[in-house]
Design an enzyme around this catalytic site. Structure first.
Site, PDB file in Angstrom:
ATOM      1  N   HIS A 284       0.853  -1.271  -0.179  1.00  0.00           N
ATOM      2  CA  HIS A 284       0.031   0.004   0.010  1.00  0.00           C
ATOM      3  C   HIS A 284       0.952   1.201  -0.052  1.00  0.00           C
ATOM      4  CE1 HIS A 284      -3.450   2.581   0.589  1.00  0.00           C
ATOM      5  NE2 HIS A 284      -3.981   2.134   1.742  1.00  0.00           N
ATOM      6  N   HIS A 323      -2.315  -1.879 -10.455  1.00  0.00           N
ATOM      7  CA  HIS A 323      -3.071  -1.286  -9.159  1.00  0.00           C
ATOM      8  C   HIS A 323      -4.316  -2.104  -9.331  1.00  0.00           C
ATOM      9  CE1 HIS A 323      -5.574   1.505  -7.187  1.00  0.00           C
ATOM     10  NE2 HIS A 323      -4.611   2.090  -6.680  1.00  0.00           N
ATOM     11  N   ASP A 379       2.943   5.716  -6.834  1.00  0.00           N
ATOM     12  CA  ASP A 379       4.352   5.715  -6.069  1.00  0.00           C
ATOM     13  C   ASP A 379       5.527   5.563  -7.159  1.00  0.00           C
ATOM     14  OD1 ASP A 379       3.332   5.476  -3.615  1.00  0.00           O
ATOM     15  OD2 ASP A 379       2.498   3.599  -3.872  1.00  0.00           O
TER      16      ASP A 379
HETATM   17  N1  ACO Z   1       5.051  -6.515 -11.364  1.00  0.00           N
HETATM   18  C1  ACO Z   1       4.956  -7.775 -11.698  1.00  0.00           C
HETATM   19  N2  ACO Z   1       3.668  -8.334 -11.876  1.00  0.00           N
HETATM   20  C2  ACO Z   1       2.858  -7.758 -11.359  1.00  0.00           C
HETATM   21  C3  ACO Z   1       2.764  -6.500 -10.719  1.00  0.00           C
HETATM   22  C4  ACO Z   1       4.058  -5.867 -10.583  1.00  0.00           C
HETATM   23  N3  ACO Z   1       4.127  -4.650  -9.955  1.00  0.00           N
HETATM   24  N4  ACO Z   1       1.475  -6.311 -10.040  1.00  0.00           N
HETATM   25  C5  ACO Z   1       0.788  -7.326 -10.437  1.00  0.00           C
HETATM   26  N5  ACO Z   1       1.327  -8.234 -11.107  1.00  0.00           N
HETATM   27  C6  ACO Z   1       1.088  -9.523 -11.894  1.00  0.00           C
HETATM   28  C7  ACO Z   1       1.033 -10.546 -10.905  1.00  0.00           C
HETATM   29  O1  ACO Z   1       1.894 -11.291 -10.677  1.00  0.00           O
HETATM   30  C8  ACO Z   1      -0.360 -11.424 -11.647  1.00  0.00           C
HETATM   31  O2  ACO Z   1       0.190 -12.026 -12.694  1.00  0.00           O
HETATM   32  P1  ACO Z   1      -0.666 -13.505 -12.875  1.00  0.00           P
HETATM   33  O3  ACO Z   1      -2.103 -13.262 -13.508  1.00  0.00           O
HETATM   34  O4  ACO Z   1       0.321 -14.033 -14.090  1.00  0.00           O
HETATM   35  O5  ACO Z   1      -0.654 -14.252 -11.467  1.00  0.00           O
HETATM   36  C9  ACO Z   1      -1.136 -10.088 -12.202  1.00  0.00           C
HETATM   37  O6  ACO Z   1      -0.101  -9.235 -12.609  1.00  0.00           O
HETATM   38  C10 ACO Z   1      -2.344  -9.558 -11.408  1.00  0.00           C
HETATM   39  O7  ACO Z   1      -1.810  -9.206 -10.204  1.00  0.00           O
HETATM   40  P2  ACO Z   1      -2.502  -9.348  -8.770  1.00  0.00           P
HETATM   41  O8  ACO Z   1      -1.516  -9.520  -7.680  1.00  0.00           O
HETATM   42  O9  ACO Z   1      -3.816 -10.302  -8.616  1.00  0.00           O
HETATM   43  O10 ACO Z   1      -3.045  -7.913  -8.649  1.00  0.00           O
HETATM   44  P3  ACO Z   1      -3.735  -6.956  -7.281  1.00  0.00           P
HETATM   45  O11 ACO Z   1      -4.931  -6.273  -7.812  1.00  0.00           O
HETATM   46  O12 ACO Z   1      -4.231  -8.003  -6.374  1.00  0.00           O
HETATM   47  O13 ACO Z   1      -2.613  -6.268  -7.119  1.00  0.00           O
HETATM   48  C11 ACO Z   1      -1.043  -4.383  -6.355  1.00  0.00           C
HETATM   49  C12 ACO Z   1      -2.238  -4.920  -6.805  1.00  0.00           C
HETATM   50  C13 ACO Z   1      -0.737  -4.952  -5.065  1.00  0.00           C
HETATM   51  C14 ACO Z   1      -0.897  -2.937  -6.285  1.00  0.00           C
HETATM   52  C15 ACO Z   1       0.073  -5.061  -7.479  1.00  0.00           C
HETATM   53  O14 ACO Z   1      -0.008  -4.965  -8.601  1.00  0.00           O
HETATM   54  C16 ACO Z   1       1.462  -5.009  -6.641  1.00  0.00           C
HETATM   55  O15 ACO Z   1       2.027  -5.593  -5.905  1.00  0.00           O
HETATM   56  N6  ACO Z   1       2.303  -3.876  -7.327  1.00  0.00           N
HETATM   57  C17 ACO Z   1       3.525  -3.440  -6.667  1.00  0.00           C
HETATM   58  C18 ACO Z   1       3.323  -2.815  -5.266  1.00  0.00           C
HETATM   59  C19 ACO Z   1       2.819  -1.238  -5.672  1.00  0.00           C
HETATM   60  O16 ACO Z   1       3.285  -0.700  -6.454  1.00  0.00           O
HETATM   61  N7  ACO Z   1       1.770  -0.996  -4.900  1.00  0.00           N
HETATM   62  C20 ACO Z   1       1.339   0.575  -4.713  1.00  0.00           C
HETATM   63  C21 ACO Z   1       0.048   0.178  -5.256  1.00  0.00           C
HETATM   64  S1  ACO Z   1      -0.765   2.139  -5.363  1.00  0.00           S
HETATM   65  C22 ACO Z   1      -0.992   2.348  -3.461  1.00  0.00           C
HETATM   66  O17 ACO Z   1      -1.171   1.632  -2.843  1.00  0.00           O
HETATM   67  C23 ACO Z   1      -1.112   3.920  -3.282  1.00  0.00           C
END
Ligand code: ACO
Length: 444
Positions: A284, A323, A379
């Site tokens: 987050h 996201h 971010d």
């Molecule tokens: N890098 C690489 N792969 C990713 C990323 C990433 N940053 N984010 C998602 N994926 C991939 C997952 O591995 C998944 O792939 P798959 O379908 O082959 O398994 C797919 O994309 C979907 O990802 P989920 O984790 O199911 O997406 P979710 O909606 O649950 O997660 C999140 C969202 C937590 C923000 C995620 O994208 C992430 O971890 N990003 C990096 C951390 C980040 O930047 N967080 C800030 C968010 S903004 C905020 O809170 C202010």
């Protein structure tokens, strides 16, 4: 209401009175149920009437992590994740960043309308005159270890405010609500700056009422021996824009925490402490800290292809990308990216920016990221601005918490006035065994 007529599961009907209805056939019993659709949702408790027999508890919806569950009705913030739109009280974020200030945006979020000149003056006066914290808070912060994470200190000190303002528990009293709202918005920068100065072993700087909200925060962070700290207007404005961008984001993890904890009718300081705790997590608010660590780890532009390969092999995430809601460029990231250039003009270049720009370009050219709709989020670039402002990485999430406080409070106020809300209490699917007898220690 159960009927015997046969309708395909998921078919949408229109009831005689024009209401949209969902007809669901339970293949276990052959019964069909008509569920009203309101605002594009069915009311999950309506599912409870779907039973195999009278003893059955009734059907529940299973939705870990709230992927498809609306937990409230809200007038505050609108996000269209596919189009990449964000509005506060109906006003697009781009216009607010261009024309407004964070203090005005806080008023808008909390009161629902832009203030008149007089209302804004009163609001600004009230916030400016509640920035001081009780001296005991200072002593309390002094009690932390020198290397305590500032977010941990913020979490504890916001929660501790409830002990200084016990009357805040009178949450049905409009005057107490107003005072808690003002105090939270006003004192958050003071608590944040105290945590920062504590880490450096520097004396705490008291608020300066002559400065604006972001300028006062910069003063509390950076003032040294000068009689008066004068913030660089470009940096002050950049910080104000960051504050506007982070002020609210509808039902995210921390806002949900504030609403969930607040639903017990606890005082708002304790509810906001829950929001700070949620924001602390790396998925987050902690993501911008992680972005900078990632950029340092990549070290130079030539290493980007190998880094992206490792992400695609599942060895880590591209931090600052992806996201839960935005499946397009996060509009906040677009505004921040523009801001980075202006800040660096004031502070000098940052080699990590080259890595970030190239990383973004390559990821947006890569099928792995595009097919999963992974775009830069708020971010990805904000950490670079904080770094340019000389703010250490541990402080990034703390700075996020300052403006998000107005969003948390707006959401908390909306929740306590919402007659549909009750104490938040999800159901579970029990997978354990039992009942079984307790086995005394001698027989185990
Ligand atoms: N890098 C690489 N792969 C990713 C990323 C990433 N940053 N984010 C998602 N994926 C991939 C997952 O591995 C998944 O792939 P798959 O379908 O082959 O398994 C797919 O994309 C979907 O990802 P989920 O984790 O199911 O997406 P979710 O909606 O649950 O997660 C999140 C969202 C937590 C923000 C995620 O994208 C992430 O971890 N990003 C990096 C951390 C980040 O930047 N967080 C800030 C968010 S903004 C905020 O809170 C202010």
């Amino acid at each position: 209401m159960a009927t015997e007529q046969t309708v395909n599961q998921g078919e949408v009907d229109v009831a005689g009175d024009g209401r949209e209805m969902l007809s669901v056939k339970d293949e276990r019993t052959g019964k069909t149920y008509e569920l009203p659709i309101t605002d594009g949702t069915i009311h999950a408790p309506d599912l409870r009437q779907i039973k195999v027999n009278e003893d059955d508890f009734g059907l529940m919806a299973y939705d870990p992590a709230f992927l498809n569950t609306a937990s409230c009705r809200s007038d505050i913030t609108w996000i269209d994740g596919d189009k990449g739109e964000l509005w506060y009280r109906g006003i697009p974020i781009e216009q607010l960043c261009e024309q407004s200030t964070y203090v005005e945006v806080a008023y808008l979020l909390i009161n629902g309308e832009l203030p008149t000149k007089q209302q804004l003056e009163q609001w600004t006066f009230d916030i400016t005159h509640h920035t001081f914290v009780h001296e005991n808070i200072k002593k309390f912060v002094e009690g932390f270890r020198y290397d305590a994470h500032p977010m941990g200190m913020l979490l504890a000190s916001v929660g501790a405010l409830s002990t200084f303002y016990p009357e805040a528990k009178e949450i049905d009293d409009p005057e107490e609500r107003y005072m808690a709202t003002i105090r939270l918005i006003a004192k958050m920068p003071t608590l944040a700056a105290f945590a920062y100065r504590h880490n450096l072993g520097l004396p705490y700087v008291y608020p300066d009422n002559d400065l604006k909200y972001p300028g006062n925060f910069l003063s509390m962070l950076f003032k040294m021996t000068e009689l008066k700290y004068e913030p660089d207007p470009r940096l002050e404005r950049a910080l104000d824009v960051l504050f506007i961008l982070h002020a609210d984001h509808e039902q995210n993890c921390s806002t949900n925490a504030v609403r969930g904890v607040g639903s017990s009718k606890v005082d708002p300081y304790s509810a906001v402490a829950a929001g700070v705790a949620a924001l602390y997590g790396p998925l987050h608010g902690g993501a911008n800290e992680a972005v900078l660590r990632m950029l340092h780890q990549i070290e130079k532009v030539e290493n980007i292809p190998d880094f992206l390969e490792s992400v695609k092999e599942g060895k880590g995430r591209l931090m600052g990308f992806g996201h839960r809601v935005y499946k397009n460029y996060d509009p906040r990231a677009r505004i921040i990216k523009k801001n980075v250039d202006e800040v660096l003009e004031a502070t000098g270049t940052n080699p990590l920016l080259d890595i970030a720009v190239e990383l973004e370009k390559r990821a947006l050219d890569d099928e792995y990221f595009t097919s999963r709709k992974l775009y830069p989020n708020v971010d990805f670039y904000s950490g670079l601005i904080y770094q340019a402002l000389n703010i250490p990485t541990d402080m990034f999430t703390v700075i996020f918490a300052i403006p998000r406080t107005s969003g948390w409070v707006a959401q908390w106020l909306e929740m306590i006035d919402d007659s549909e809300q009750k104490i938040a209490r999800p159901r579970q699917i029990y997978l354990g065994g039992g009942p079984r007898d307790y086995v005394p220690m001698s027989k185990r």
